[in-house]
Design an enzyme around this catalytic site. Structure first.
Site, PDB file in Angstrom:
ATOM      1  N   THR A  28       0.839  -1.208   0.000  1.00 34.03           N
ATOM      2  CA  THR A  28       0.000   0.000   0.000  1.00 34.03           C
ATOM      3  C   THR A  28       0.869   1.251   0.000  1.00 34.03           C
ATOM      4  OG1 THR A  28      -1.694  -1.174   1.243  1.00 34.03           O
ATOM      5  CG2 THR A  28      -1.775   1.227   1.345  1.00 34.03           C
ATOM      6  N   THR A  31       4.450   4.361  -3.477  1.00 32.71           N
ATOM      7  CA  THR A  31       5.467   3.550  -4.165  1.00 32.71           C
ATOM      8  C   THR A  31       4.852   2.232  -4.628  1.00 32.71           C
ATOM      9  OG1 THR A  31       6.991   4.510  -2.539  1.00 32.71           O
ATOM     10  CG2 THR A  31       7.889   2.849  -4.030  1.00 32.71           C
ATOM     11  N   ASP A  84       8.132   3.463   5.397  1.00 37.48           N
ATOM     12  CA  ASP A  84       8.331   4.853   5.819  1.00 37.48           C
ATOM     13  C   ASP A  84       9.776   5.103   6.224  1.00 37.48           C
ATOM     14  OD1 ASP A  84       5.552   5.734   5.561  1.00 37.48           O
ATOM     15  OD2 ASP A  84       5.212   4.183   7.059  1.00 37.48           O
ATOM     16  N   GLY A  95       3.264   1.826   7.967  1.00 35.06           N
ATOM     17  CA  GLY A  95       1.977   2.205   8.516  1.00 35.06           C
ATOM     18  C   GLY A  95       1.618   3.662   8.338  1.00 35.06           C
ATOM     19  N   GLY A  96       2.477   4.391   7.604  1.00 35.50           N
ATOM     20  CA  GLY A  96       2.155   5.791   7.310  1.00 35.50           C
ATOM     21  C   GLY A  96       0.808   5.919   6.608  1.00 35.50           C
ATOM     22  N   GLY A  97       0.442   4.893   5.875  1.00 30.44           N
ATOM     23  CA  GLY A  97      -0.862   4.869   5.192  1.00 30.44           C
ATOM     24  C   GLY A  97      -1.917   4.093   5.963  1.00 30.44           C
ATOM     25  N   GLU A 103      -0.653  -5.344   6.070  1.00 32.50           N
ATOM     26  CA  GLU A 103       0.691  -5.468   5.466  1.00 32.50           C
ATOM     27  C   GLU A 103       1.502  -6.536   6.191  1.00 32.50           C
ATOM     28  OE1 GLU A 103       1.228  -0.910   3.800  1.00 32.50           O
ATOM     29  OE2 GLU A 103       2.004  -1.382   5.771  1.00 32.50           O
TER      30      GLU A 103
HETATM   31  C1  5RP Z   1       1.273   2.138   4.320  1.00 30.17           C
HETATM   32  C2  5RP Z   1       2.734   1.905   4.334  1.00 30.17           C
HETATM   33  C3  5RP Z   1       3.512   2.409   3.175  1.00 30.17           C
HETATM   34  O1  5RP Z   1       4.279   1.358   2.670  1.00 30.17           O
HETATM   35  C4  5RP Z   1       4.407   3.513   3.622  1.00 30.17           C
HETATM   36  O2  5RP Z   1       3.624   4.500   4.251  1.00 30.17           O
HETATM   37  C5  5RP Z   1       5.184   4.123   2.449  1.00 30.17           C
HETATM   38  O3  5RP Z   1       4.328   4.831   1.635  1.00 30.17           O
HETATM   39  P1  5RP Z   1       4.831   5.658   0.384  1.00 30.17           P
HETATM   40  O4  5RP Z   1       5.324   4.655  -0.625  1.00 30.17           O
HETATM   41  O5  5RP Z   1       3.609   6.408  -0.076  1.00 30.17           O
HETATM   42  O6  5RP Z   1       5.926   6.583   0.866  1.00 30.17           O
HETATM   43  O7  5RP Z   1       3.298   1.358   5.246  1.00 30.17           O
HETATM   44  O8  5RP Z   1       0.680   1.737   5.523  1.00 30.17           O
END
Ligand code: 5RP
EC number: 5.3.1.6
Length: 218
Positions: A28, A31, A84, A95-97, A103
């Site tokens: 998620t 990227t 992240d 977990g930023g998303g 995951e």
């Molecule tokens: C989502 C995640 C993502 O892998 C993480 O936040 C990186 O996101 P991005 O590719 O938008 O920087 O852990 O829960």
């Protein structure tokens, strides 16, 4: 190359880890979205995907890629996802998303975890990025107090409900030098669903997007 171009480069590079006829684990985030788009171009040679979020399921379906329930699948050869933060031991904060729990589940099933990141995500010590912790809503204040005892400063991520119906506390101020130990300690707090330290199940491969091209770490 700008950051999005670095993300696209690693998303494309991860395709080489996807075997023919497999069900691929898909993560998620921005990227992972580039990986999904690249997967769309080779969808004829895979059976389908298992995904770690509702958002990624929707994107996979838009590409016409069949999406399977994890319970219907007994083997995932590879899981591809962003992070992240990642250190040189390939331990991560994710977990930023807000998708950390699913995951972690899909990553646990997968034979191989390929992490795809731009170079801004590589760190010496995990913890500058606030550590996401998914919490059962009624336990939020209790868990926050317990996280303070572990040395963190938890902040409630207002307005966010996870795909599992829970809430997120983002823990600031941690310097994570013993990632395995802290991952276990936080998961032992009653009311925690899981936390965003991926140390017990770290990445097997890191594809890092840099100005000099995609670098591979194992
Ligand atoms: C989502 C995640 C993502 O892998 C993480 O936040 C990186 O996101 P991005 O590719 O938008 O920087 O852990 O829960």
């Amino acid at each position: 190359m700008n950051q999005n171009e670095l993300k696209e480069a690693v998303g494309r590079a991860a395709i080489q880890y996807v075997p023919d006829d497999c069900i691929v684990g898909v993560g998620t985030g921005s990227t992972a979205n580039y990986f999904i788009d690249a997967l769309g171009e080779i969808k004829g040679r895979i059976q389908g995907a298992v995904s770690s979020s509702v958002a990624s399921i929707e994107r996979l379906k838009k590409h016409g890629i069949p999406v399977y329930d994890l319970n219907a699948v007994d083997r995932i050869p590879v899981y591809v996802d962003g992070a992240d933060e990642i250190n040189r031991q390939l331990q991560m904060i994710k977990g930023g998303g807000a998708a950390l729990t699913r995951e972690k589940i899909v990553a646990a099933v997968a034979d191989q975890f390929v992490c795809i990141c731009d170079e801004s995500k590589l760190v010496d010590v995990l913890g500058k990025f606030p550590l996401p912790v998914e919490v059962i809503p009624m336990a939020r204040s209790y868990v926050a107090r317990e996280l303070v005892k572990l040395g963190g400063h938890p902040v409630y991520r207002e307005g966010v409900v996870t795909d599992n119906g829970n809430v997120i506390l983002d823990v600031h101020g941690l310097q994570i030098t013993e990632a395995n130990k802290l991952e276990t300690a936080i998961n032992e707090i009653v009311g925690v669903v899981t936390n965003g330290i991926f140390a017990h199940r770290r990445a097997d491969v890191l594809l890092l997007g840099t100005a000099d091209g995609v670098k591979t770490f194992k």
